[in-house]
Design a protein around this motif. Structure first.
Motif, PDB file in Angstrom:
ATOM      1  N   TYR A 130      41.419  43.501  41.485  1.00 23.57           N
ATOM      2  CA  TYR A 130      41.784  42.131  40.511  1.00 23.57           C
ATOM      3  C   TYR A 130      42.039  41.151  41.346  1.00 23.57           C
ATOM      4  O   TYR A 130      42.278  40.938  42.306  1.00 23.57           O
ATOM      5  N   CYS A 131      41.962  39.870  40.409  1.00 21.50           N
ATOM      6  CA  CYS A 131      42.409  38.472  41.072  1.00 21.50           C
ATOM      7  C   CYS A 131      43.109  37.778  39.876  1.00 21.50           C
ATOM      8  O   CYS A 131      42.716  38.364  38.617  1.00 21.50           O
ATOM      9  N   PRO A 136      39.648  31.384  43.091  1.00 24.31           N
ATOM     10  CA  PRO A 136      38.467  31.069  43.116  1.00 24.31           C
ATOM     11  C   PRO A 136      37.462  31.912  42.273  1.00 24.31           C
ATOM     12  O   PRO A 136      36.224  31.591  41.960  1.00 24.31           O
ATOM     13  N   LEU A 137      37.620  33.283  42.320  1.00 25.46           N
ATOM     14  CA  LEU A 137      36.754  34.396  41.972  1.00 25.46           C
ATOM     15  C   LEU A 137      36.856  34.579  40.527  1.00 25.46           C
ATOM     16  O   LEU A 137      36.128  35.262  39.891  1.00 25.46           O
ATOM     17  N   PHE A 138      38.068  34.007  39.821  1.00 22.19           N
ATOM     18  CA  PHE A 138      38.331  34.356  38.509  1.00 22.19           C
ATOM     19  C   PHE A 138      37.221  33.956  37.463  1.00 22.19           C
ATOM     20  O   PHE A 138      36.956  34.644  36.536  1.00 22.19           O
ATOM     21  N   GLY A 139      36.780  32.790  37.762  1.00 24.95           N
ATOM     22  CA  GLY A 139      35.714  32.364  36.773  1.00 24.95           C
ATOM     23  C   GLY A 139      34.206  32.517  37.220  1.00 24.95           C
ATOM     24  O   GLY A 139      33.485  32.153  36.465  1.00 24.95           O
ATOM     25  N   LYS A 140      33.953  33.208  38.343  1.00 25.90           N
ATOM     26  CA  LYS A 140      32.787  33.559  38.765  1.00 25.90           C
ATOM     27  C   LYS A 140      32.349  34.759  38.136  1.00 25.90           C
ATOM     28  O   LYS A 140      32.885  35.692  38.081  1.00 25.90           O
ATOM     29  N   LYS A 141      30.873  34.818  37.660  1.00 24.80           N
ATOM     30  CA  LYS A 141      30.464  35.891  37.191  1.00 24.80           C
ATOM     31  C   LYS A 141      30.318  37.151  38.255  1.00 24.80           C
ATOM     32  O   LYS A 141      29.873  36.746  39.191  1.00 24.80           O
ATOM     33  N   GLU A 208      46.405  38.849  28.536  1.00 26.21           N
ATOM     34  CA  GLU A 208      46.736  37.555  28.384  1.00 26.21           C
ATOM     35  C   GLU A 208      45.841  36.555  29.225  1.00 26.21           C
ATOM     36  O   GLU A 208      46.005  35.445  29.137  1.00 26.21           O
ATOM     37  N   GLY A 209      44.922  37.099  29.900  1.00 23.95           N
ATOM     38  CA  GLY A 209      43.919  36.184  30.526  1.00 23.95           C
ATOM     39  C   GLY A 209      44.549  35.866  31.841  1.00 23.95           C
ATOM     40  O   GLY A 209      43.858  34.767  32.381  1.00 23.95           O
ATOM     41  N   ARG A 210      45.447  36.560  32.395  1.00 27.74           N
ATOM     42  CA  ARG A 210      45.894  35.890  33.709  1.00 27.74           C
ATOM     43  C   ARG A 210      45.654  37.040  34.829  1.00 27.74           C
ATOM     44  O   ARG A 210      45.771  36.402  36.014  1.00 27.74           O
ATOM     45  N   LEU A 211      44.719  37.954  34.701  1.00 28.82           N
ATOM     46  CA  LEU A 211      44.258  38.823  35.861  1.00 28.82           C
ATOM     47  C   LEU A 211      42.600  39.306  35.117  1.00 28.82           C
ATOM     48  O   LEU A 211      42.492  39.458  33.895  1.00 28.82           O
ATOM     49  N   ARG A 212      41.869  39.420  36.061  1.00 26.15           N
ATOM     50  CA  ARG A 212      40.497  39.961  35.682  1.00 26.15           C
ATOM     51  C   ARG A 212      40.172  41.038  36.668  1.00 26.15           C
ATOM     52  O   ARG A 212      40.636  41.043  38.008  1.00 26.15           O
ATOM     53  N   ALA A 213      39.372  41.846  36.218  1.00 29.12           N
ATOM     54  CA  ALA A 213      38.602  42.883  37.230  1.00 29.12           C
ATOM     55  C   ALA A 213      37.617  42.456  37.798  1.00 29.12           C
ATOM     56  O   ALA A 213      36.674  41.580  37.194  1.00 29.12           O
ATOM     57  N   LEU A 214      37.207  42.395  39.308  1.00 33.61           N
ATOM     58  CA  LEU A 214      35.989  42.138  39.846  1.00 33.61           C
ATOM     59  C   LEU A 214      35.051  43.208  40.231  1.00 33.61           C
ATOM     60  O   LEU A 214      35.466  44.279  40.719  1.00 33.61           O
ATOM     61  N   LYS A 215      33.916  43.072  39.899  1.00 36.20           N
ATOM     62  CA  LYS A 215      32.630  43.822  39.754  1.00 36.20           C
ATOM     63  C   LYS A 215      33.325  45.308  39.815  1.00 36.20           C
ATOM     64  O   LYS A 215      32.969  46.365  40.861  1.00 36.20           O
ATOM     65  N   PRO A 216      33.620  45.746  38.333  1.00 34.01           N
ATOM     66  CA  PRO A 216      33.967  47.057  38.300  1.00 34.01           C
ATOM     67  C   PRO A 216      33.024  48.093  38.702  1.00 34.01           C
ATOM     68  O   PRO A 216      33.345  49.142  39.096  1.00 34.01           O
ATOM     69  N   ALA A 217      31.782  47.926  38.384  1.00 35.97           N
ATOM     70  CA  ALA A 217      30.586  48.932  38.805  1.00 35.97           C
ATOM     71  C   ALA A 217      30.610  49.135  40.361  1.00 35.97           C
ATOM     72  O   ALA A 217      30.436  50.210  40.763  1.00 35.97           O
ATOM     73  N   SER A 218      31.248  48.251  41.145  1.00 34.88           N
ATOM     74  CA  SER A 218      31.233  48.283  42.552  1.00 34.88           C
ATOM     75  C   SER A 218      32.490  48.985  43.086  1.00 34.88           C
ATOM     76  O   SER A 218      32.534  49.574  44.155  1.00 34.88           O
TER      77      SER A 218
END
Length: 252
Positions: A130-131, A136-141, A208-218
């Motif tokens: 997560y971030c 900086p990675l939060f809004g990146k695909k 709440e939109g305060r955390l997101r998972a990064l590249k779950p498949a990886s």
């Protein structure tokens, strides 16, 4: 009455003598034996009373099963009159406490290294990388995030999984370390770090939109939580009752 000095006391220190330490250890064992006696007698009469010392990892209260509240509910709803001591700690701490007889039973992602302990697979706990929203990675695909982005991000590791966390993402070094899941959440919510959290624990902040998972498949992985108790105590009425409450009818 014992006939020897038990402790040394001064203005700046207090410590047990060798006899004092032996007396303390023997007293602790005596109290434990008394608790076990109470449990066995009460069990023979069709009831359950006494003391049950339970250990669990922190950051699991957001999981219905790992949080143990459902199991405790079933245990007490069944009529048990048990004094429950609940201790939170790292997996290695809990595992050692079980091996040393300081806990009756514990749940966590244990290494299964204690030869005198019985382990039962319980529940697999999914984790994600997560971030926070300010990172900086939060809004990146995910498709645009490459290994260099991960390597250039400050990485917060769980201290008891230090090298495991680094290996899972191929990160060269850690920039922070934590022990408790709450501390890890603080690091990620600061917006300056990436790091692993159990998915159930991170879910409220993701919603709440305060955390997101990064590249779950990886980067997603699952950690197996196990139930641990001393093999010599496998017939303990209290342990058997809690195992039943956790939907394990046979401890052996």
């Amino acid at each position: 009455r014992i006939g020897a000095q038990l402790c040394l006391r001064g203005k700046q220190q207090f410590r047990l003598t060798e006899v004092g330490q032996a007396t303390y250890d023997a007293a602790q064992k005596l109290f434990l034996d008394l608790d076990n006696f109470t449990l066995r007698v009460s069990s023979a009469t069709g009831s359950l009373s006494g003391r049950l010392r339970v250990g669990a990892s922190d950051g699991i209260y957001t999981s219905e099963q790992l949080g143990l509240h459902r199991a405790i509910d079933r245990l007490l709803e069944g009529g048990a009159d048990v004094f429950i001591e609940l201790t939170l700690g790292t997996p290695s701490e809990l595992e050692q406490m079980v091996a040393d007889g300081e806990l009756d039973i514990a749940v966590g992602p244990f290494s299964q290294k204690a030869p005198s302990v019985t382990y039962i697979d319980y529940i697999s706990e999914p984790h994600s990388l997560y971030c926070g929203v300010k990172h900086p990675l939060f809004g990146k695909k995910d498709s645009d995030i490459d290994l260099r982005d991960i390597e250039n991000s400050r990485f917060s590791v769980r201290r008891y999984r230090y090298f495991d966390d680094l290996y899972l993402v191929g990160h060269p070094r850690a920039s922070a370390s934590v022990v408790e899941m709450e501390a890890q959440a603080m690091m990620l919510l600061s917006g300056h770090f990436i790091g692993f959290l159990p998915c159930h624990f991170a879910a409220p902040w993701v919603k709440e939109g305060r955390l997101r998972a990064l590249k779950p498949a990886s980067f997603d992985f699952s950690s197996m939580h196990r139930i641990a108790f001393r093999t010599q105590n496998s017939s303990s009425p209290a342990i058997l009752a809690l195992l039943e409450a956790m939907r394990f009818g046979d401890a052996s």
